[in-house]
Design a protein around this motif. Structure first.
Motif, PDB file in Angstrom:
ATOM      1  N   SER A 176      29.440  23.139  38.714  1.00 38.57           N
ATOM      2  CA  SER A 176      30.236  23.867  39.697  1.00 38.57           C
ATOM      3  C   SER A 176      29.980  23.313  41.088  1.00 38.57           C
ATOM      4  O   SER A 176      28.895  22.782  41.374  1.00 38.57           O
ATOM      5  N   ASP A 254      47.055  33.940  46.318  1.00 39.94           N
ATOM      6  CA  ASP A 254      46.370  32.651  46.239  1.00 39.94           C
ATOM      7  C   ASP A 254      46.833  31.729  47.360  1.00 39.94           C
ATOM      8  O   ASP A 254      46.012  31.082  48.041  1.00 39.94           O
ATOM      9  N   ALA A 267      38.592  31.661  43.882  1.00 38.82           N
ATOM     10  CA  ALA A 267      38.977  31.330  42.507  1.00 38.82           C
ATOM     11  C   ALA A 267      40.162  32.190  42.113  1.00 38.82           C
ATOM     12  O   ALA A 267      40.260  33.363  42.506  1.00 38.82           O
ATOM     13  N   LEU A 269      41.932  33.784  38.887  1.00 39.17           N
ATOM     14  CA  LEU A 269      41.682  34.131  37.486  1.00 39.17           C
ATOM     15  C   LEU A 269      42.912  34.800  36.896  1.00 39.17           C
ATOM     16  O   LEU A 269      43.144  36.002  37.091  1.00 39.17           O
ATOM     17  N   LYS A 277      40.055  26.334  31.680  1.00 43.85           N
ATOM     18  CA  LYS A 277      40.088  26.360  33.141  1.00 43.85           C
ATOM     19  C   LYS A 277      39.684  27.729  33.667  1.00 43.85           C
ATOM     20  O   LYS A 277      38.964  27.839  34.667  1.00 43.85           O
ATOM     21  N   ARG A 278      40.137  28.778  32.989  1.00 42.13           N
ATOM     22  CA  ARG A 278      39.781  30.123  33.426  1.00 42.13           C
ATOM     23  C   ARG A 278      38.274  30.344  33.316  1.00 42.13           C
ATOM     24  O   ARG A 278      37.653  30.913  34.209  1.00 42.13           O
ATOM     25  N   GLN A 281      36.483  28.560  36.115  1.00 36.89           N
ATOM     26  CA  GLN A 281      36.582  29.323  37.358  1.00 36.89           C
ATOM     27  C   GLN A 281      35.639  30.520  37.326  1.00 36.89           C
ATOM     28  O   GLN A 281      34.990  30.844  38.324  1.00 36.89           O
ATOM     29  N   TRP A 282      35.579  31.186  36.170  1.00 34.08           N
ATOM     30  CA  TRP A 282      34.693  32.343  36.035  1.00 34.08           C
ATOM     31  C   TRP A 282      33.235  31.930  36.216  1.00 34.08           C
ATOM     32  O   TRP A 282      32.451  32.641  36.856  1.00 34.08           O
TER      33      TRP A 282
END
Length: 729
Positions: A176, A254, A267, A269, A277-278, A281-282
């Motif tokens: 990250s 966003d 981020a 979600l 990808k989700r 981001q999480w």
């Protein structure tokens, strides 16, 4: 929460649970505490904290507790609190290894904590595997999940299935980004349009935790105002979370956050991103790389660190209500987070729900509204026409429009696009007598008659064709469309304005935006696209169809949908006009004319308080086959101030009935009943605990009921429990 031996599955087999509990309690009292647990395999254990307390991923209420396992030495480094593990659970299956029996099949779980010893006297099964060394269950998230489970009479495992997304190994291996320093304090911007708006932003920037119910002015500015509130929270060194009803709203916030904060500080979600990808981001949020989140319903559990603000937009939208057990509402989850984390809270929308009005009425939150002059400058002109005028007005024959609405469309098309909202999609979903307007119903089952594309009549419940219909009220033989769908409306308007392009937005295809050029845009509620520069006019057709629904929230929901569409229209100073086809004297229509959703919500709240309706009272719906429902209500120990309403017949759920049609019609002879259980303020927690305890005992006896309080299935007839049902009829 008590802990049990992982091998035995917490008393899942053999003797009744009550008898097993007495035996275990006597063993605990007689034994001497051990420094280390014994295992079946005799493997080397971790020197320090050799016991792992695990939450197994079985969403059944009678197993809603922690189980103790031994930590092998080879898993000591990775077996940290919060990681995913796999353990053997249950006594139903066994295999032989190294001459010893190992019981149960492998099941997923979360390692909650490490202990020096267990309070269980028997041998402990060992952890089978640490799935990943990535800690995904923090103490804050576990505390929130437990609070949600208790509020909704559900299991902790079910809540964590909603809170923690499925694992993606590739996403975990991806590093990250490094966290960015806090941004500068933003200016208040358009928050100055609201009384105390600038003070709200300043409080967030200075580290405060203000709580507000925000009635947003019409127009596109709401997304930037949310972005500035988030930026002010980040400037104080804290995190922020924003939950919106759908992907289109998330995209707008966003874009606004990118404009205010720049890239890399938040981020997004949403389900549209895809699982990998989700999850990436999480993880960025969980690891602290990103301090701001905007997303749809599932984002309500996002593990934002040092939370300073939780915000929800349009809390009356049905999308905020989770359909999986235990069916929490995003608004209530964020209220729990605000209380647990002592952070700021912002509930915003162009309209106002009764729940929002209650937060202000009891002093928990402050109102954040604009003055009446600001509202008049921002809102369009709203005009009304009664539905009775539609039948008397000869000029309405061509396109189902009264003269006033037709003129509004004609004048609006000279300056830009015109929005037409219809309450249903499709092609003439319901029919009624042309003379007396009585609904056309099937002679066999009294279901509503529908007109198919070929013009034939067919029952919407049983599917029988009707070839010789006549009205039982007045004897008439002619039918009219009770509510005309989006496709039929588009065709009629196309014939009335042949030189104008017609666009539709609904379930099959939802448009995000439309150009600012003249066009007719026909949309169902919630699917209205944003027009460049705003719509010149809007028509809200068949308003009585939404107001006439047999639902406690019919008026509130109709006003919310009308205001959402009207907020896309240009201000009155720019000739923006809205025409609503509904009875002008009705309270929701008058609230729309005055653009006063807050006043409407306050009056609704006062009436519900007088009648004892939610949200002033807490309510639960219990449904199932009559015999199972009666047995459940006879055994549950409800609070002394609880009141049981019903039971009454209800449609059998589609999954239970196996009906091929969308109506969920039951097989012959099968039906369900539903009872409502109501308690006054202050007894909601006791009601949830009583229903959960009764459902857990029922499942332990093998009487069915499924995996959670709200589920179905199991070994007998199901009983479904739902706390705070959105529709009580």
């Amino acid at each position: 929460m008590s802990s049990e031996n992982g091998q035995g599955g917490g008393g899942a087999g053999g003797a009744p649970p009550e008898q097993l509990a007495l035996i275990r309690e006597s063993v605990r009292e007689a034994r001497t505490p051990r420094a280390k647990p014994r295992t079946w395999r005799g493997a080397a254990l971790a020197e320090r904290l050799p016991v792992a307390r695990v939450l197994v991923d079985k969403g059944v209420l009678h197993l809603d507790r922690y189980f103790d396992y031994a930590v092998p030495a080879e898993l000591d480094a990775d077996a940290r609190p919060g990681v995913r593990v796999r353990v053997r659970f249950g006594a139903g299956r066994h295999r032989v290894r190294d001459g010893r029996r190992e019981g149960g099949g492998l099941i997923d779980g979360f390692l909650v904590e490490r202990l020096a010893e267990s309070d269980y006297s028997g041998p402990l099964a060992a952890l089978a595997q640490v799935v990943s060394p990535e800690p995904v269950l923090s103490e804050e998230l576990l505390r929130l999940a437990r609070a949600v489970a208790d509020r909704y009479a559900g299991s902790l495992a079910d809540v964590l299935q909603l809170a923690v997304p499925p694992r993606s190994a590739r996403a975990e291996k991806r590093p990250s980004p490094e966290p960015l320093p806090p941004p500068p304090v933003p200016d208040a911007g358009s928050w100055t349009r609201y009384e105390h708006g600038a003070a709200f932003v300043e409080s967030l920037a200075s580290g405060g935790s203000p709580r507000a119910v925000w009635n947003a002015l019409p127009g596109p500015g709401w997304s930037e105002e949310i972005a500035r509130a988030v930026a002010a929270t980040l400037a104080s060194g804290r995190g922020a979370l924003v939950v919106v009803p759908d992907g289109r709203a998330a995209a707008r916030v966003d874009a606004a956050l990118t404009g205010v904060l720049g890239e890399g500080r938040h981020a997004l979600l949403t389900a549209d991103a895809g699982p990998e990808k989700r999850y990436a981001q999480w993880l960025a949020v969980s690891r602290g790389s990103v301090r701001a989140v905007v997303g749809t319903r599932a984002a309500m559990f996002a593990p934002v660190r040092d939370l300073g603000l939780v915000a929800i937009w349009d809390d009356g939208d049905d999308s905020h209500s989770e359909q999986h057990a235990p069916q929490p509402h995003a608004r209530d989850v964020l209220l729990l987070r605000a209380a647990l984390d002592k952070c700021g809270f912002l509930l915003g929308g162009c309209s106002c729900t009764v729940e929002a009005a209650q937060l202000v009425a009891n002093g928990w939150a402050r109102p954040l509204v604009a003055g009446r002059e600001q509202v008049r400058r921002a809102a369009p002109l709203v005009r009304t026409v009664g539905d009775g005028d539609l039948a008397r007005d000869e000029a309405a024959r061509a396109a189902r429009l009264p003269t006033l609405a037709w003129q509004a469309v004609r004048d609006g098309l000279r300056h830009g696009p015109v929005l037409v909202q219809v309450p249903r999609r499709g092609y003439v979903p319901r029919m009624a007598c042309d003379r007396c307007r009585a609904p056309a119903r099937c002679r066999h089952c009294a279901g509503p008659l529908e007109a198919r594309d070929a013009g034939a009549l067919e029952c919407g419940w049983c599917g029988r064709a009707e070839s010789d219909w006549h009205c039982p009220e007045c004897g008439g033989f002619r039918l009219r469309a009770q509510v005309v769908g989006a496709r039929r409306t588009a065709e009629e308007l196309g014939r009335a304005f042949p030189a104008v392009p017609v666009r539709t937005s609904g379930r099959e295809q939802v448009l995000d935006t439309v150009p600012g050029t003249p066009a007719l845009v026909v949309s169902t509620p919630g699917a209205e696209p944003v027009a460049e520069g705003g719509y010149a006019a809007a028509l809200l057709l068949d308003g009585w169809a939404m107001l006439g629904r047999p639902d406690l929230r019919a008026g509130e929901d109709a006003l919310r949908r009308w205001i959402a569409a009207a907020a896309l229209v240009r201000p009155q100073g720019d000739s923006g006009t809205v025409v609503v086809v509904a009875e002008p004297t009705l309270r929701p229509v008058q609230a729309l004319v005055r653009w006063d959703p807050v006043g409407h919500a306050v009056r609704e709240l006062a009436e519900r308080a007088e009648l004892g309706f939610p949200p002033v009272s807490r309510m639960a719906a219990v449904a199932g086959p009559p015999e199972a429902l009666a047995e459940f209500l006879g055994t549950v120990e409800l609070p002394s101030d609880a009141e049981v309403l019903g039971p009454v017949p209800v449609p059998v759920p589609v999954a239970r009935a196996g009906a091929p049609r969308r109506t969920g019609a039951a097989p012959p002879g099968e039906h369900w009943e539903r009872a409502l259980v109501r308690v006054p303020p202050g007894s909601g927690a006791a009601l949830a605990a009583a229903l959960k305890s009764a459902q857990a005992a029922r499942m332990a006896r093998g009487s069915g009921g499924g995996g959670s309080a709200s589920g179905s299935g199991g070994g007998g007839e199901p009983v479904r429990v739902r706390i705070d049902p959105p529709d009580i009829g």
